[in-house]
Scaffold this motif. Structure first.
Motif, PDB file in Angstrom:
ATOM      1  N   SER A 132      50.277  47.405  45.362  1.00 21.21           N
ATOM      2  CA  SER A 132      49.683  46.096  45.092  1.00 21.21           C
ATOM      3  C   SER A 132      48.285  46.263  44.526  1.00 21.21           C
ATOM      4  N   TYR A 133      47.949  45.397  43.587  1.00 25.28           N
ATOM      5  CA  TYR A 133      46.637  45.410  42.950  1.00 25.28           C
ATOM      6  C   TYR A 133      46.108  43.987  42.871  1.00 25.28           C
ATOM      7  N   LEU A 134      44.818  43.835  43.077  1.00 23.00           N
ATOM      8  CA  LEU A 134      44.148  42.556  42.877  1.00 23.00           C
ATOM      9  C   LEU A 134      43.282  42.712  41.639  1.00 23.00           C
ATOM     10  N   ILE A 135      43.516  41.871  40.640  1.00 23.61           N
ATOM     11  CA  ILE A 135      42.691  41.918  39.440  1.00 23.61           C
ATOM     12  C   ILE A 135      41.965  40.586  39.306  1.00 23.61           C
ATOM     13  N   LYS A 136      40.730  40.670  38.770  1.00 22.46           N
ATOM     14  CA  LYS A 136      39.886  39.476  38.740  1.00 22.46           C
ATOM     15  C   LYS A 136      38.935  39.526  37.544  1.00 22.46           C
ATOM     16  N   SER A 137      38.252  38.438  37.357  1.00 24.15           N
ATOM     17  CA  SER A 137      37.281  38.313  36.276  1.00 24.15           C
ATOM     18  C   SER A 137      36.367  39.528  36.221  1.00 24.15           C
ATOM     19  N   GLY A 138      36.192  40.080  34.995  1.00 27.66           N
ATOM     20  CA  GLY A 138      35.314  41.227  34.802  1.00 27.66           C
ATOM     21  C   GLY A 138      36.020  42.570  34.827  1.00 27.66           C
ATOM     22  N   ASP A 139      37.314  42.588  35.215  1.00 24.56           N
ATOM     23  CA  ASP A 139      38.065  43.840  35.284  1.00 24.56           C
ATOM     24  C   ASP A 139      38.671  44.196  33.928  1.00 24.56           C
ATOM     25  N   LEU A 140      38.726  45.499  33.648  1.00 26.98           N
ATOM     26  CA  LEU A 140      39.488  46.036  32.522  1.00 26.98           C
ATOM     27  C   LEU A 140      40.706  46.713  33.145  1.00 26.98           C
ATOM     28  N   VAL A 141      41.900  46.283  32.738  1.00 25.36           N
ATOM     29  CA  VAL A 141      43.125  46.717  33.395  1.00 25.36           C
ATOM     30  C   VAL A 141      44.065  47.350  32.372  1.00 25.36           C
ATOM     31  N   GLU A 142      44.673  48.475  32.754  1.00 30.26           N
ATOM     32  CA  GLU A 142      45.657  49.133  31.894  1.00 30.26           C
ATOM     33  C   GLU A 142      47.001  49.179  32.611  1.00 30.26           C
ATOM     34  N   PHE A 143      48.016  48.566  31.971  1.00 31.69           N
ATOM     35  CA  PHE A 143      49.380  48.573  32.489  1.00 31.69           C
ATOM     36  C   PHE A 143      50.196  49.569  31.662  1.00 31.69           C
ATOM     37  N   PRO A 144      50.857  50.543  32.307  1.00 36.50           N
ATOM     38  CA  PRO A 144      51.621  51.540  31.550  1.00 36.50           C
ATOM     39  C   PRO A 144      52.947  50.988  31.017  1.00 36.50           C
ATOM     40  N   GLU A 145      53.399  51.549  29.916  1.00 35.23           N
ATOM     41  CA  GLU A 145      54.703  51.208  29.363  1.00 35.23           C
ATOM     42  C   GLU A 145      55.776  51.484  30.402  1.00 35.23           C
ATOM     43  N   GLY A 146      56.725  50.551  30.549  1.00 30.83           N
ATOM     44  CA  GLY A 146      57.829  50.723  31.485  1.00 30.83           C
ATOM     45  C   GLY A 146      57.583  50.164  32.876  1.00 30.83           C
ATOM     46  N   LEU A 147      56.360  49.717  33.157  1.00 34.55           N
ATOM     47  CA  LEU A 147      56.040  49.170  34.483  1.00 34.55           C
ATOM     48  C   LEU A 147      56.781  47.846  34.701  1.00 34.55           C
ATOM     49  N   SER A 148      57.415  47.725  35.848  1.00 36.41           N
ATOM     50  CA  SER A 148      58.075  46.493  36.262  1.00 36.41           C
ATOM     51  C   SER A 148      57.306  45.952  37.459  1.00 36.41           C
ATOM     52  N   CYS A 149      56.923  44.679  37.413  1.00 32.87           N
ATOM     53  CA  CYS A 149      56.084  44.141  38.486  1.00 32.87           C
ATOM     54  C   CYS A 149      56.260  42.636  38.664  1.00 32.87           C
ATOM     55  N   GLU A 150      55.691  42.159  39.754  1.00 32.89           N
ATOM     56  CA  GLU A 150      55.633  40.732  40.062  1.00 32.89           C
ATOM     57  C   GLU A 150      54.182  40.287  39.961  1.00 32.89           C
ATOM     58  N   TRP A 151      53.952  39.220  39.242  1.00 33.53           N
ATOM     59  CA  TRP A 151      52.615  38.636  39.119  1.00 33.53           C
ATOM     60  C   TRP A 151      52.513  37.418  40.030  1.00 33.53           C
ATOM     61  N   GLN A 152      51.388  37.300  40.718  1.00 32.18           N
ATOM     62  CA  GLN A 152      51.053  36.085  41.460  1.00 32.18           C
ATOM     63  C   GLN A 152      49.667  35.673  40.973  1.00 32.18           C
ATOM     64  N   ILE A 153      49.615  34.665  40.113  1.00 29.32           N
ATOM     65  CA  ILE A 153      48.321  34.188  39.621  1.00 29.32           C
ATOM     66  C   ILE A 153      47.761  33.230  40.669  1.00 29.32           C
ATOM     67  N   ILE A 154      46.618  33.599  41.213  1.00 26.88           N
ATOM     68  CA  ILE A 154      46.000  32.857  42.310  1.00 26.88           C
ATOM     69  C   ILE A 154      45.057  31.792  41.772  1.00 26.88           C
ATOM     70  N   LYS A 155      44.215  32.173  40.800  1.00 24.79           N
ATOM     71  CA  LYS A 155      43.271  31.250  40.150  1.00 24.79           C
ATOM     72  C   LYS A 155      43.558  31.268  38.665  1.00 24.79           C
ATOM     73  N   SER A 156      43.484  30.107  38.008  1.00 22.37           N
ATOM     74  CA  SER A 156      43.772  30.014  36.573  1.00 22.37           C
ATOM     75  C   SER A 156      43.238  31.237  35.850  1.00 22.37           C
ATOM     76  N   PHE A 157      44.079  31.804  35.001  1.00 19.32           N
ATOM     77  CA  PHE A 157      43.883  33.141  34.462  1.00 19.32           C
ATOM     78  C   PHE A 157      43.705  33.115  32.957  1.00 19.32           C
ATOM     79  N   LYS A 158      42.757  33.918  32.491  1.00 17.38           N
ATOM     80  CA  LYS A 158      42.498  34.035  31.051  1.00 17.38           C
ATOM     81  C   LYS A 158      42.106  35.481  30.777  1.00 17.38           C
ATOM     82  N   LYS A 159      42.775  36.086  29.767  1.00 20.80           N
ATOM     83  CA  LYS A 159      42.486  37.493  29.471  1.00 20.80           C
ATOM     84  C   LYS A 159      42.542  37.759  27.963  1.00 20.80           C
ATOM     85  N   HIS A 160      41.744  38.730  27.526  1.00 21.75           N
ATOM     86  CA  HIS A 160      41.906  39.347  26.218  1.00 21.75           C
ATOM     87  C   HIS A 160      42.906  40.471  26.436  1.00 21.75           C
ATOM     88  N   PHE A 161      43.790  40.740  25.456  1.00 24.00           N
ATOM     89  CA  PHE A 161      44.756  41.821  25.636  1.00 24.00           C
ATOM     90  C   PHE A 161      45.044  42.555  24.329  1.00 24.00           C
TER      91      PHE A 161
END
Length: 91
Positions: free
Chosen positions: A58-87
């Motif tokens: 489990s990971y908690l990601i939040k405003s100000g984080d730079l996040v890298e998701f690897p190819e092939g990763l399968s996961c469940e997202w739970q958006i807690i607070k309205s979410f906006k990201k550059h990708f």
């Protein structure tokens, strides 16, 4: 497969990667499943989410984080607070 998080992301990395020129994705609080067909790097502009991988990590990601998701990763997202990201997809 590990999710890599740089928290907080430095201003120099934002400039180096050209993050402010990347597309933006937004979502209201919700839950959904996702499989990464290619690597994704994203910078969280606002919001907060919990990510749970098939391997049970489990990971908690939040405003100000730079996040890298690897190819092939399968996961469940739970958006807690309205979410906006550059990708960026791919290498």
């Amino acid at each position: 497969m590990k999710v890599l998080i740089k928290s907080p992301c430095s201003a120099s990395l934002i400039i180096q990667y050209g993050i402010k020129n990347w597309p933006i994705w937004e979502r209201e609080p919700c839950n959904f499943s996702w499989i990464y067909r290619e690597k994704e790097i994203c910078y969280i502009i606002e919001g907060e989410a919990k990510i749970k991988t098939e391997a049970g990590e489990s990971y908690l990601i939040k405003s100000g984080d730079l996040v890298e998701f690897p190819e092939g990763l399968s996961c469940e997202w739970q958006i807690i607070k309205s979410f906006k990201k550059h990708f960026r997809l791919g290498e």
